[in-house]
Design an enzyme around this catalytic site. Structure first.
Site, PDB file in Angstrom:
ATOM      1  N   ARG A 193      22.479 -38.230  -6.897  1.00 25.18           N
ATOM      2  CA  ARG A 193      23.283 -39.451  -6.946  1.00 25.18           C
ATOM      3  C   ARG A 193      24.450 -39.443  -5.965  1.00 25.18           C
ATOM      4  NH1 ARG A 193      23.592 -41.236 -13.286  1.00 25.18           N
ATOM      5  NH2 ARG A 193      21.360 -41.447 -13.633  1.00 25.18           N
TER       6      ARG A 193
ATOM      7  N   ASP B  71      32.413 -52.832 -18.916  1.00 26.06           N
ATOM      8  CA  ASP B  71      31.779 -51.578 -18.504  1.00 26.06           C
ATOM      9  C   ASP B  71      32.752 -50.813 -17.611  1.00 26.06           C
ATOM     10  OD1 ASP B  71      28.591 -50.672 -18.622  1.00 26.06           O
ATOM     11  OD2 ASP B  71      29.740 -49.666 -17.054  1.00 26.06           O
TER      12      ASP B  71
HETATM   13  C1  LIG Z   1      22.602 -46.909 -20.797  1.00 23.46           C
HETATM   14  S1  LIG Z   1      23.748 -48.205 -20.465  1.00 23.46           S
HETATM   15  C2  LIG Z   1      23.508 -49.228 -21.904  1.00 23.46           C
HETATM   16  C3  LIG Z   1      23.597 -50.707 -21.574  1.00 23.46           C
HETATM   17  C4  LIG Z   1      23.385 -51.641 -22.770  1.00 23.46           C
HETATM   18  N1  LIG Z   1      24.422 -51.466 -23.759  1.00 23.46           N
HETATM   19  C5  LIG Z   1      22.024 -51.442 -23.371  1.00 23.46           C
HETATM   20  O1  LIG Z   1      21.908 -50.841 -24.455  1.00 23.46           O
HETATM   21  O2  LIG Z   1      21.032 -51.880 -22.780  1.00 23.46           O
HETATM   22  C6  LIG Z   1      25.316 -47.397 -20.810  1.00 23.46           C
HETATM   23  C7  LIG Z   1      26.499 -48.093 -20.145  1.00 23.46           C
HETATM   24  O3  LIG Z   1      27.704 -47.544 -20.683  1.00 23.46           O
HETATM   25  C8  LIG Z   1      28.652 -47.484 -19.638  1.00 23.46           C
HETATM   26  N2  LIG Z   1      29.700 -46.504 -19.969  1.00 23.46           N
HETATM   27  C9  LIG Z   1      29.588 -45.161 -20.045  1.00 23.46           C
HETATM   28  N3  LIG Z   1      30.783 -44.606 -20.313  1.00 23.46           N
HETATM   29  C10 LIG Z   1      31.669 -45.627 -20.422  1.00 23.46           C
HETATM   30  C11 LIG Z   1      33.067 -45.687 -20.682  1.00 23.46           C
HETATM   31  N4  LIG Z   1      33.806 -44.588 -20.876  1.00 23.46           N
HETATM   32  N5  LIG Z   1      33.650 -46.906 -20.720  1.00 23.46           N
HETATM   33  C12 LIG Z   1      32.915 -48.027 -20.522  1.00 23.46           C
HETATM   34  N6  LIG Z   1      31.601 -48.032 -20.258  1.00 23.46           N
HETATM   35  C13 LIG Z   1      30.978 -46.839 -20.209  1.00 23.46           C
HETATM   36  C14 LIG Z   1      27.833 -47.091 -18.419  1.00 23.46           C
HETATM   37  O4  LIG Z   1      28.484 -47.412 -17.205  1.00 23.46           O
HETATM   38  C15 LIG Z   1      26.541 -47.867 -18.646  1.00 23.46           C
HETATM   39  O5  LIG Z   1      26.530 -49.087 -17.951  1.00 23.46           O
END
Ligand SMILES: C[S@@+](CC[C@H](N)C(=O)[O-])C[C@H]1O[C@@H](n2cnc3c(N)ncnc32)[C@H](O)[C@@H]1O
Length: 287
Positions: free
Chosen positions: A50, A160
């Site tokens: 990445r 996000d």
């Molecule tokens: C796997 S995706 C899930 C997206 C959606 N909620 C779903 O279930 O389809 C996880 C998301 O959480 C976000 N994320 C991870 N750590 C975070 C944080 N500390 N604060 C805000 N967002 C976060 C990531 O950037 C990512 O876009």
């Protein structure tokens, strides 16, 4: 958004850039501190894959130089790009659809009944919204099940940590392939063609959502109360202590009896007693 693949990651011997165990440990600790995300000890190849393109773009010789750069004043702007690259953003429209069914058939009905005495106010938060498919699925659910939505003060907050995801969500443009499997009456009504192979969310869905950059382990400007919070497939990357604090903060921001939807591989056992499990990762705030 489709997940990035690491299938063709180079092995340590044929890597273009030097990447030592201590470089990996540094990046891993930095990610945990800034975002709560825990990578585990074996994700070297993923991190390498990445970030290697960033090193190439910046003309760097190895990860040591990159790490020094993101820690310096000159490289502070790059740090956000590093974090964006290390988040996992896999999502899709109507993922874990039983949550949207529960929203339509139960949560919105309760909120509607309450509105008789408390006013037509509806607040939903998609926390960790990735590129927007989750909050847009929520918006479509509202538009389909609330014919009188224009008479409501209804808002969806979508947040996000990944600034690129927030930008994409705000834009609301997706590859046409993202609609595969979606019932035609939904795709025709809520998406419009955009260029050759793309679609855009219709304006009435976009207008329901505010996309914002927000770190779940940082300060939150919102006061609530929210009627519903989606936090799905986010905390799988957080340790238990981080989850305890986070779910406590969600309970503080939810209205009495408010709903919390979490992802299929997540649970609140040993994390908080402030929610009651109603079934299929649907929780109600009870305290
Ligand atoms: C796997 S995706 C899930 C997206 C959606 N909620 C779903 O279930 O389809 C996880 C998301 O959480 C976000 N994320 C991870 N750590 C975070 C944080 N500390 N604060 C805000 N967002 C976060 C990531 O950037 C990512 O876009």
């Amino acid at each position: 958004m489709a997940n990035r693949t690491v299938a063709d990651s180079p092995t340590a011997e044929d890597r273009e850039f030097a990447f030592s165990t201590s470089d990996y440990d540094y990046l891993r600790a930095m990610l945990k501190e800034k975002t709560g995300i825990e990578l585990g000890p074996t994700k070297h190849n993923m991190v390498y894959a990445r970030l290697a393109k960033r090193l190439r773009k910046l003309g760097m010789s190895g990860f040591r130089e990159y790490i020094e750069f993101i820690g310096s004043d000159a490289g502070s702007g790059e740090l956000g790009t590093t974090l964006n690259a290390l988040t996992t953003n896999l999502t899709k429209f109507f993922r874990e659809n039983h949550h949207f069914e529960h929203l339509a058939t139960t949560a919105l009905q309760e909120i509607r009944a309450r509105a008789v005495s408390q006013g037509r106010r509806l607040r939903i938060w998609s926390a960790g919204c990735s590129s927007g498919e989750e909050p847009y699925s929520t918006a479509i659910t509202l538009l389909r099940s609330m014919p009188d939505i224009k008479q409501w003060d209804a808002k969806i907050l979508a947040t996000d940590i990944d600034t690129e995801m927030v930008r994409r969500g705000n834009e609301g443009i997706y590859p046409a392939a993202a609609l595969e499997g979606m019932p035609a009456d939904i795709s025709r009504k809520y998406f419009e063609p955009y260029g050759d192979d793309k679609v855009r969310m219709v304006e009435e869905a976009r207008n329901l959502i505010s996309f914002k950059h927000l770190n779940l382990v940082g300060n939150w400007p919102m006061k609530g109360p929210f009627d519903v919070i989606f936090c799905r497939n986010v905390v799988i990357y957080f340790d238990k202590d981080t989850q305890r604090v986070l779910f406590d903060r969600y309970a503080n921001l939810l209205a009495p009896g408010g709903f919390l939807y979490i992802g299929h591989s997540e649970n609140l056992f040993g994390i908080t007693e402030r929610f009651k499990l109603l079934g299929r990762n649907i929780h109600r705030k009870i305290a």
